[in-house]
Write a protein that holds these residues in place. Structure first.
Motif, PDB file in Angstrom:
ATOM      1  N   TYR A 348     -34.828  22.752 -57.219  1.00 42.95           N
ATOM      2  CA  TYR A 348     -35.687  22.790 -58.414  1.00 42.95           C
ATOM      3  C   TYR A 348     -37.153  22.800 -57.987  1.00 42.95           C
ATOM      4  CZ  TYR A 348     -31.649  21.616 -61.322  1.00 42.95           C
ATOM      5  OH  TYR A 348     -30.447  21.637 -61.972  1.00 42.95           O
ATOM      6  N   GLU A 349     -37.424  21.988 -56.949  1.00 46.82           N
ATOM      7  CA  GLU A 349     -38.788  21.920 -56.431  1.00 46.82           C
ATOM      8  C   GLU A 349     -38.761  22.332 -54.971  1.00 46.82           C
ATOM      9  OE1 GLU A 349     -39.519  17.776 -57.202  1.00 46.82           O
ATOM     10  OE2 GLU A 349     -38.632  18.167 -59.165  1.00 46.82           O
ATOM     11  N   PRO A 373     -20.375  12.264 -56.270  1.00 43.15           N
ATOM     12  CA  PRO A 373     -21.272  11.211 -56.752  1.00 43.15           C
ATOM     13  C   PRO A 373     -22.342  11.756 -57.699  1.00 43.15           C
ATOM     14  CG  PRO A 373     -21.127  11.210 -54.350  1.00 43.15           C
ATOM     15  CD  PRO A 373     -20.430  12.437 -54.823  1.00 43.15           C
ATOM     16  N   LYS A 378     -23.539  18.743 -59.294  1.00 43.18           N
ATOM     17  CA  LYS A 378     -22.414  19.342 -60.042  1.00 43.18           C
ATOM     18  C   LYS A 378     -22.941  20.156 -61.244  1.00 43.18           C
ATOM     19  CE  LYS A 378     -20.569  15.261 -60.770  1.00 43.18           C
ATOM     20  NZ  LYS A 378     -21.537  14.392 -60.073  1.00 43.18           N
ATOM     21  N   THR A 380     -25.855  21.239 -61.696  1.00 43.52           N
ATOM     22  CA  THR A 380     -26.719  22.327 -61.215  1.00 43.52           C
ATOM     23  C   THR A 380     -25.885  23.571 -60.897  1.00 43.52           C
ATOM     24  OG1 THR A 380     -28.233  20.694 -60.321  1.00 43.52           O
ATOM     25  CG2 THR A 380     -28.422  22.934 -59.455  1.00 43.52           C
ATOM     26  N   TYR A 389     -30.822  29.126 -63.955  1.00 42.20           N
ATOM     27  CA  TYR A 389     -31.644  29.282 -62.749  1.00 42.20           C
ATOM     28  C   TYR A 389     -30.890  30.259 -61.844  1.00 42.20           C
ATOM     29  CZ  TYR A 389     -33.067  24.665 -64.462  1.00 42.20           C
ATOM     30  OH  TYR A 389     -33.485  23.632 -65.243  1.00 42.20           O
ATOM     31  N   GLU A 500     -18.486  17.478 -67.848  1.00 40.11           N
ATOM     32  CA  GLU A 500     -17.996  16.170 -68.290  1.00 40.11           C
ATOM     33  C   GLU A 500     -17.619  16.145 -69.765  1.00 40.11           C
ATOM     34  OE1 GLU A 500     -19.612  12.652 -66.753  1.00 40.11           O
ATOM     35  OE2 GLU A 500     -20.975  13.722 -65.440  1.00 40.11           O
ATOM     36  N   HIS A 531     -16.236  13.020 -63.853  1.00 40.11           N
ATOM     37  CA  HIS A 531     -16.402  11.767 -63.115  1.00 40.11           C
ATOM     38  C   HIS A 531     -15.073  11.024 -63.036  1.00 40.11           C
ATOM     39  CE1 HIS A 531     -20.445  11.251 -61.812  1.00 40.11           C
ATOM     40  NE2 HIS A 531     -20.914  11.720 -62.953  1.00 40.11           N
TER      41      HIS A 531
HETATM   42  N1  LIG Z   1     -34.469  20.261 -64.278  1.00 40.35           N
HETATM   43  C1  LIG Z   1     -34.556  19.587 -63.123  1.00 40.35           C
HETATM   44  N2  LIG Z   1     -35.709  19.551 -62.434  1.00 40.35           N
HETATM   45  C2  LIG Z   1     -35.809  18.888 -61.269  1.00 40.35           C
HETATM   46  N3  LIG Z   1     -34.787  18.227 -60.694  1.00 40.35           N
HETATM   47  C3  LIG Z   1     -33.606  18.219 -61.327  1.00 40.35           C
HETATM   48  C4  LIG Z   1     -33.426  18.888 -62.579  1.00 40.35           C
HETATM   49  N4  LIG Z   1     -32.147  18.718 -62.971  1.00 40.35           N
HETATM   50  C5  LIG Z   1     -31.548  17.973 -62.018  1.00 40.35           C
HETATM   51  N5  LIG Z   1     -32.408  17.682 -61.046  1.00 40.35           N
HETATM   52  C6  LIG Z   1     -32.122  16.932 -59.813  1.00 40.35           C
HETATM   53  O1  LIG Z   1     -31.138  17.652 -59.085  1.00 40.35           O
HETATM   54  C7  LIG Z   1     -30.180  16.770 -58.502  1.00 40.35           C
HETATM   55  C8  LIG Z   1     -28.773  17.192 -58.947  1.00 40.35           C
HETATM   56  O2  LIG Z   1     -28.690  17.006 -60.339  1.00 40.35           O
HETATM   57  P1  LIG Z   1     -27.369  17.347 -61.146  1.00 40.35           P
HETATM   58  O3  LIG Z   1     -27.620  17.083 -62.569  1.00 40.35           O
HETATM   59  O4  LIG Z   1     -26.892  18.693 -60.762  1.00 40.35           O
HETATM   60  O5  LIG Z   1     -26.357  16.253 -60.532  1.00 40.35           O
HETATM   61  P2  LIG Z   1     -24.905  15.847 -61.023  1.00 40.35           P
HETATM   62  O6  LIG Z   1     -24.059  15.833 -59.839  1.00 40.35           O
HETATM   63  O7  LIG Z   1     -24.460  16.714 -62.158  1.00 40.35           O
HETATM   64  O8  LIG Z   1     -25.200  14.380 -61.523  1.00 40.35           O
HETATM   65  P3  LIG Z   1     -24.427  13.522 -62.660  1.00 40.35           P
HETATM   66  O9  LIG Z   1     -23.024  13.341 -62.180  1.00 40.35           O
HETATM   67  O10 LIG Z   1     -25.177  12.242 -62.682  1.00 40.35           O
HETATM   68  O11 LIG Z   1     -24.521  14.305 -63.923  1.00 40.35           O
HETATM   69  C9  LIG Z   1     -30.564  15.380 -58.945  1.00 40.35           C
HETATM   70  O12 LIG Z   1     -31.274  14.771 -57.883  1.00 40.35           O
HETATM   71  C10 LIG Z   1     -31.493  15.586 -60.111  1.00 40.35           C
HETATM   72  O13 LIG Z   1     -32.465  14.583 -60.167  1.00 40.35           O
END
Ligand SMILES: Nc1ncnc2c1ncn2[C@@H]1O[C@H](COP(=O)(O)OP(=O)(O)OP(=O)(O)O)[C@@H](O)[C@H]1O
Length: 576
Positions: A348-349, A373, A378, A380, A389, A500, A531
């Motif tokens: 993202y960054e 975890p 996931k 993303t 994206y 989820e 989860h």
């Molecule tokens: N729009 C965004 N901009 C910047 N960083 C983001 C953005 N969305 C998610 N992140 C970061 O990207 C990483 C992955 O996020 P993501 O939501 O894909 O995780 P996840 O595995 O689905 O988590 P969870 O199980 O808690 O939903 C995390 O560190 C989150 O902070």
């Protein structure tokens, strides 16, 4: 897009009514200019002692000119105001449509409350630009030039004095009003900050109240309201100072003309009729001069607000900055719903990778679960499949076609997506369901509602016509999830992405949802982020994601053997 280009586009679109209004205001100006001339003849006729018939004719002519000018001015005013409303309506829909199509990366950085202010109060300020004198400029200019020409002809000396007084006032107004544009921009930015903060506070109102933090959160917003207030007061001060300038200019000019004009009549340089006509012309230019003074300040304020709208409207739209596709690449998805990822990387960054070297393949019609975890990437991964994206490296394909080589519209028609905490949109249950399948019948809507066991919830109200959201029925988190699932099932996509889907439901509802998914995932490729491992043990394949990488892949039984992370997750959830 520059502010000038946006303004030109707006003016060009409305050129017909604007030209008609300008034409009318020119006619109004001509009718007004005729009035002092007729008065001049009237006075000359009285002095010369001509007959009543001639006097009556001049008086009738004067009355017609006065009435005609008033009617034409009213017509021009109506036309301008209507055009202003229509221009602002168009500007508002441009902002709304563009905001809805902004790329996710850009939208991530915007504050929704601030965007709402741009459609609301900023657009209202811009309307003033039209009603505050843009069109009157033509008529006003003609009136001004005509009156000045007549005044030169009557007495150039007195005109020089009038222009000296008026010119000084114009310089003062232009200098003072320059600040208004900057102050308006700052005031509107503060209002935008306030709206954005309020928007966030309203969505977190329960948390704020539970923490007894209303006063503290309110104090932050007070500071923003203060900033808007102080800018507003400074604008008001400048406007209050400029307000009397046109009246004062006219009075000073009038007194000067009266004094000097009286002396010139006494010396025989001009006649009494000429002095009266000159004074009438002076009053004629007072109106456009006053309009010009107020137009300068309103246009300055409008430009401040316009700058904020321009900044939003000139943001690139989703897809506008896509690199061109190499020649010969496919622009159509194949019929099979198999998904593959090859060495996908994404951040993202810059410098903070979220997914690294992710590769997998999902067979057509199978069910795959993604576990891992919190924060492992996931959601993303699903966002990349939806093309919210695009990957920074690697390729995601459907039936062998790189998904970045097909239109987002085609891709999103193929995929159904239920986000993690899906909202119910404002409107009826039917409108919510038809979002992705506008042609679906009431029977089909009822059938998907039944599949997610929501029929009873709405039958108690008005069925498919039940209003949801702020003005209607509020749904629990689990009900919103089921409604979103029903909406997605109605569109009957070949690929189903579920983030989820049972996150906020009890175990009974979880069974209902799982049952609905299982029945509808037949012949459909389904990807579920989960989860709770108990919901995905039967999946054809489970991908274990850790720190943005695929740690292991296999069935539940295989992973219990091969993946320590999976075993650990399963142990904690009492699945071993
Ligand atoms: N729009 C965004 N901009 C910047 N960083 C983001 C953005 N969305 C998610 N992140 C970061 O990207 C990483 C992955 O996020 P993501 O939501 O894909 O995780 P996840 O595995 O689905 O988590 P969870 O199980 O808690 O939903 C995390 O560190 C989150 O902070």
């Amino acid at each position: 897009m520059s502010a000038g280009a946006l303004l030109r586009d707006t003016l060009r679109f409305h050129w017909r009514p604007l030209s008609a209004a300008a034409g009318l205001s020119v006619v109004g100006a001509l009718l007004s200019l005729g009035q002092p001339l007729v008065v001049n003849h009237l006075i000359e006729s009285i002095s010369a002692g001509t007959g009543t018939a001639s006097l009556t004719t001049w008086i009738a002519g004067l009355v017609l000119l006065v009435i005609g000018a008033a009617v034409v001015d009213a017509g021009a005013q109506l036309l301008v105001t209507r055009t202003a409303e229509s221009a602002i309506r168009r500007l508002r829909s441009t902002i709304v449509l563009r905001v809805l199509r902004l790329p996710m990366r850009v939208l991530d950085r915007q504050r929704s409350g601030d965007l709402v202010t741009r459609v609301g109060s900023d657009a209202t300020l811009v309307r003033e630009m039209f009603t505050g004198g843009l069109v009157d400029v033509f008529g006003g200019l003609l009136l001004f030039v005509g009156a000045i020409a007549a005044m030169v002809w009557i007495d150039p000396v007195m005109l020089a004095i009038v222009l000296g007084i008026g010119g000084t006032a114009v310089i003062v107004v232009i200098a003072a009003s320059a600040k208004i544009q900057t102050l308006t921009l700052q005031a509107q930015n503060a209002v935008g900050d306030l709206s954005a903060q309020l928007d966030r506070a309203i969505s977190a109102v329960r948390t704020i109240r539970a923490a007894n933090a209303e006063q503290r959160v309110g104090a932050d917003m007070d500071a923003m309201a203060d900033r808007a207030y102080y800018r507003g007061v400074r604008i008001a001060r400048i406007e209050a100072m400029l307000g009397p300038v046109s009246g004062l200019t006219l009075q000073v000019a009038f007194l000067a003309v009266l004094g000097i004009g009286g002396m010139r009549v006494a010396t025989g340089a001009i006649s009494v009729a000429d002095l009266v006509s000159f004074i009438l012309f002076l009053f004629l230019i007072a109106a456009p001069l006053g309009q010009a003074f107020s137009a300068i300040t309103t246009v300055r304020a409008a430009l401040g607000a316009f700058e904020r709208i321009r900044a939003t409207v000139s943001l690139p739209l989703e897809g506008e900055q896509d690199p061109p596709h190499p020649a010969g690449c496919t622009h159509e998805l194949g019929p099979r719903n198999e998904i593959s990822a090859h060495a996908v990387g994404f951040a993202y960054e810059p410098g903070r990778p979220v997914l690294t070297d992710v590769s997998f393949s999902i067979a057509d019609g199978s069910t795959t679960a993604i576990v891992g975890p919190s924060g492992s990437g996931k959601s993303t991964l699903l966002a990349l499949l939806e093309r919210f994206y695009d990957p920074d490296s690697g390729v995601l394909s459907i039936d062998g076609t790189d998904i970045t080589s097909v239109s987002r519209q085609q891709l999103r028609t193929r995929i159904g997506y239920v986000e993690q905490q899906p909202p119910a949109l404002a409107g009826t249950v039917r409108e919510n369901l038809l979002l992705g399948a506008p042609a679906a019948t009431d029977e089909e809507c009822a059938s998907v509602l039944a599949a997610v066991r929501l029929t009873d919830r709405f039958d108690a109200a008005e069925g498919l016509d039940t209003q949801l959201g702020e003005r209607g029925v509020n749904l629990s988190g689990g009900q919103r999830q089921r409604l979103a699932l029903a909406r997605t099932l109605l569109a009957d996509p070949g690929i189903l992405l579920l983030d989820e889907p049972t996150a906020s439901v009890d175990s009974l509802t979880e069974e209902v949802i799982q049952d609905a998914i299982a029945r509808h995932s037949h012949n459909r490729t389904t990807v579920i982020v989960a989860h709770r491992l108990s919901t995905v043990t039967a999946a054809d394949q489970i991908l274990v994601l850790a720190d943005g990488q695929i740690e292991a892949a296999g069935t539940h039984t295989e992973l219990l053997e091969t993946s320590s992370l999976y075993r650990d997750l399963a142990d904690r959830q009492l699945l071993t």
